[in-house]
Design a protein around this motif. Structure first.
Motif, mmCIF file in Angstrom:
data_model
loop_
_atom_site.group_PDB
_atom_site.id
_atom_site.type_symbol
_atom_site.label_atom_id
_atom_site.label_comp_id
_atom_site.label_asym_id
_atom_site.label_seq_id
_atom_site.Cartn_x
_atom_site.Cartn_y
_atom_site.Cartn_z
ATOM 1 N N PRO A 540 -0.991 -1.465 -10.742
ATOM 2 C CA PRO A 540 -0.161 -2.266 -11.372
ATOM 3 C C PRO A 540 0.219 -3.349 -10.805
ATOM 4 N N SER A 541 0.123 -3.737 -9.505
ATOM 5 C CA SER A 541 0.345 -4.911 -8.619
ATOM 6 C C SER A 541 -0.469 -5.387 -7.782
ATOM 7 N N LEU A 542 -0.312 -6.562 -7.205
ATOM 8 C CA LEU A 542 -1.385 -7.083 -6.334
ATOM 9 C C LEU A 542 -1.315 -6.270 -5.041
ATOM 10 N N ASP A 543 -0.002 -5.805 -4.755
ATOM 11 C CA ASP A 543 -0.117 -4.885 -3.530
ATOM 12 C C ASP A 543 -0.717 -3.778 -3.746
ATOM 13 N N ALA A 544 -0.757 -2.941 -4.779
ATOM 14 C CA ALA A 544 -1.275 -1.785 -5.172
ATOM 15 C C ALA A 544 -3.058 -2.096 -5.040
#
Length: 685
Positions: A540-544
């Motif tokens: 759900p995020s760029l980091d993920a």
């Protein structure tokens, strides 16, 4: 000059070869106008000299003999073909002939009543039901004997396995339902794009793709393709009385068959002509290929008295539209380079009008497509255009070759950057391996700015090419630095303050696009818009995403090892990781605002389709509301759909839902379900 007998023999040979290519091989070799011209000429020769007409003449038969790949099926009642009318004059002449026969049969006082239906350009099939159960399905074949494709027909979502009848009603002992299997135009475009990307041969047109899909030896292969069906008549029937064509359509609807909702009943031949013209006007607006309208005299007893002439009933006629195919000269075959480096040949044509539009270029997909079709530069070719589908070359008219034609060969170096091309193992598609290839960069920028991705209005192909040549755009992140070059943009020829400011405003708005659209816009190979949404559900995020391994990515719905590895390969590049950080710094959305689906929401375990406009939600907001309530919003209706929400001006999804027995609710009921004030609708039975 050949004698009439010699010309008739030549025409029979030409038509038989065309029938075999179209009906058996699913590979048309001539366009509709050429074929119809041959048939009309042969009919005229046989009318002038009846001795030329033989029982084996194409004028007396339908289609072609079954291919032998499937068991033969003898139809309980022959599947006839239709005579054609091109234009109102021929339509009126057909009506005049029918009225003359009615006078002879003592039916002259019967008032006119007609049913006007779309003429679906698909594969005609017959469906046999015994005591309400589907027991056998067959292709038309030669009209008397077809091919058994029962197992494949069972994979079509809209086809009922058991007749839906009112409580207490007994099913007919035997009934033979007639219909047309087709592939929706959007699905056809997606299927061909996927096949070309995978290096597989592409289909010539929607009709051929439907025929090829239905005639797979393995039903599992058919099930992977989203075939649809419209049903429109009943052949043999034992225990079923139907007084009219309209009553037949009503019975088909009630029994659970998909029936086109726009079929109309009219009272005069003038109204028939108006309905035919209306269908021709909206042919590009529907998601299925139609090549005409079918006009039927409504009363069954009148149909029976009128009978048939040769292979065609007197009581029905096909009003043919202006052809969506035409013949022209293939001037050249050139090669473009796509955003993934794929080398894609395309046809340069002598301009020709097809379906009301002038066509100069047409797709050829890949070198395998060129080879399969046997194309040579200089050929006279058939060009097809259907709705909004990109024009394509169907095949060459080999009988018109002069010897001046020349073969085509794919280049061994990229036409955009001169890098030696490669052909990955197991792929037909040749590719440019240079990630800095200017064509790949420009096509990637265009994809990033497209409506389905970041939706940057004003940043089209021509503008991107110009900005690239000026050194303003070399990566996605450069788009978000354009505001620093406003004065330079305004000074460029063709740009003014207003257009530049509108473009910069569109760039700024794109920062609000959802994280899934950003991911899709990156153009990672094998990651389409649906796959991007599935990946965002687990990342759900760029980091993920940056931290995800192949196993994590493969947890996303519909993502297998190949797609997961493609994403990891993209993320392994330092240049790509730097690009993602620049996009984050520019203010793009890199986190999903969709909450995780609750385990016990009002829509947990439900699949919802939304069609038409809603007052309380945009389309994206409605999908998020479904997810927040624990459900899953999808874009197409199938048997697994729990219910459909119909807003203002719903499209064809509403008709499909009704044909499948999928519950349909309005926006008010949808809001009540989301609020937990009422339970979701359930299917009957």
């Amino acid at each position: 000059m050949p004698t009439p007998a010699e010309r008739a023999a030549e025409l029979r040979e030409l038509i038989d070869a065309a029938n075999h290519a179209y009906y058996v091989l699913d590979q048309p070799t001539v366009d509709d106008a050429v074929y119809d011209g041959w048939m009309r000429e042969l009919q005229a020769l046989e009318a002038d000299d009846p001795a030329l007409q033989t029982p084996a003449s194409p004028t007396q038969r339908v289609g072609a003999a079954p291919s032998g790949r499937f068991p033969p099926v003898r139809h309980l009642r022959p599947m006839l073909s239709l005579a054609n009318a091109r234009g109102t004059d021929e339509l009126v002449a057909w009506h005049r002939r029918a009225r003359a026969v009615m006078e002879q049969e003592g039916l002259g006082s019967r008032p006119d009543r007609f049913v006007v239906e779309p003429k679906i350009d698909g594969l005609a099939i017959s469906l046999t039901y015994e005591d309400g159960r589907f027991v056998q399905g067959a292709t038309r074949g030669d009209g008397v004997v077809g091919e058994d494709v029962t197992a494949n027909l069972r994979t079509i979502a809209g086809l009922p396995d058991r007749l839906r009848l009112p409580d207490g009603a007994s099913p007919p002992r035997v009934v033979e339902v007639r219909g047309e299997v087709y592939l929706p135009l959007a699905a056809f475009a997606e299927l061909n794009a996927a096949r070309a990307e995978a290096g597989l041969p592409t289909f010539a047109n929607p009709r051929n793709s439907a025929a090829g899909s239905l005639r797979q030896l393995d039903p599992r292969a058919t099930a992977e393709r989203p075939l649809s069906i419209w049903c429109y008549s009943v052949g043999h029937r034992d225990g079923l009385e139907l007084a009219s064509q309209w009553a037949t359509l009503e019975w088909l609807r009630e029994a659970g068959f998909p029936v086109n909702p726009d079929i109309r009943v009219v009272e005069t031949i003038e109204q028939v002509a108006e309905e035919c013209a209306a269908w021709e006007e909206r042919r590009a607006a529907v998601d299925f290929d139609i090549d005409g309208a079918v006009v039927k005299i409504d009363a069954v007893d009148v149909q029976d008295r009128l009978g048939a002439v040769g292979r065609a009933p007197r009581w029905a006629i096909a009003y043919k539209f202006a052809p969506t195919t035409a013949t022209t000269t293939l001037l050249d075959i050139m090669v473009s380079v796509g955003r993934t480096g794929a080398l894609v040949p395309f046809a340069v044509l002598d301009p020709v009008s097809v379906g009301g539009a002038t066509v100069k270029l047409a797709t050829l997909h890949n070198q395998e497509d060129v080879a399969r079709k046997g194309l040579m530069i200089g050929d006279r070719v058939i060009v097809q255009r259907a709705g909004d589908v990109i024009p394509q070359v169907v095949g060459p008219l080999t009988q018109e070759r002069t010897g001046d034609e020349r073969p085509f060969a794919m280049p061994d170096r990229c036409p955009a950057c001169d890098t030696p091309v490669v052909q990955p193992p197991g792929e037909v598609q040749m590719r440019c391996p240079n990630r800095s290839c200017p064509a790949q960069i420009q096509q990637g920028l265009f994809h990033f700015a497209s409506r389905g991705a970041l939706d940057i209005e004003g940043l089209g192909e021509k503008t991107i090419r110009r900005f690239y040549d000026e050194g303003l755009l070399t990566s996605f992140a450069d788009i978000y630095d354009l505001h620093r070059h406003r004065d330079r943009l305004v000074a460029m020829e063709g740009f003014k303050d207003v257009s530049v400011d509108n473009l910069l405003a569109a760039v700024e708005r794109s920062k609000e696009r959802p994280w899934s659209r950003v991911l899709y816009g990156l153009g990672i190979r094998h990651v389409g818009d649906v796959t991007a949404e599935a990946v965002v559900a687990v990342c759900p995020s760029l980091d993920a995403l940056l931290a995800a391994d192949v196993e994590t990515l493969a947890q996303a719905e519909g993502v297998g090892p190949v797609v997961a590895e493609s994403i990891r390969e993209f993320l392994a590049s330092e240049d790509n990781r730097d690009l993602l950080e620049r996009l984050r710094a520019a203010g793009l959305t890199t986190e999903s605002d969709e909450p995780p689906r609750p385990a016990d929401g009002p829509l947990t375990g439900r699949t919802v389709v939304i069609t038409g406009g809603l007052e309380a939600f945009s389309r994206d907001e409605a999908k998020r509301a479904v997810a927040t309530a624990g459900g899953k919003a999808t874009g197409s209706v199938s048997r697994s759909t729990s219910f459909v929400v119909a807003g203002a001006e719903p499209g064809s999804k509403l008709a499909k839902a009704e044909s499948l027995g999928v519950p349909v609710i309005d926006e008010a009921a949808f809001l009540a379900v989301l609020a937990g004030e009422r339970p979701p609708p359930e299917r009957e039975g």
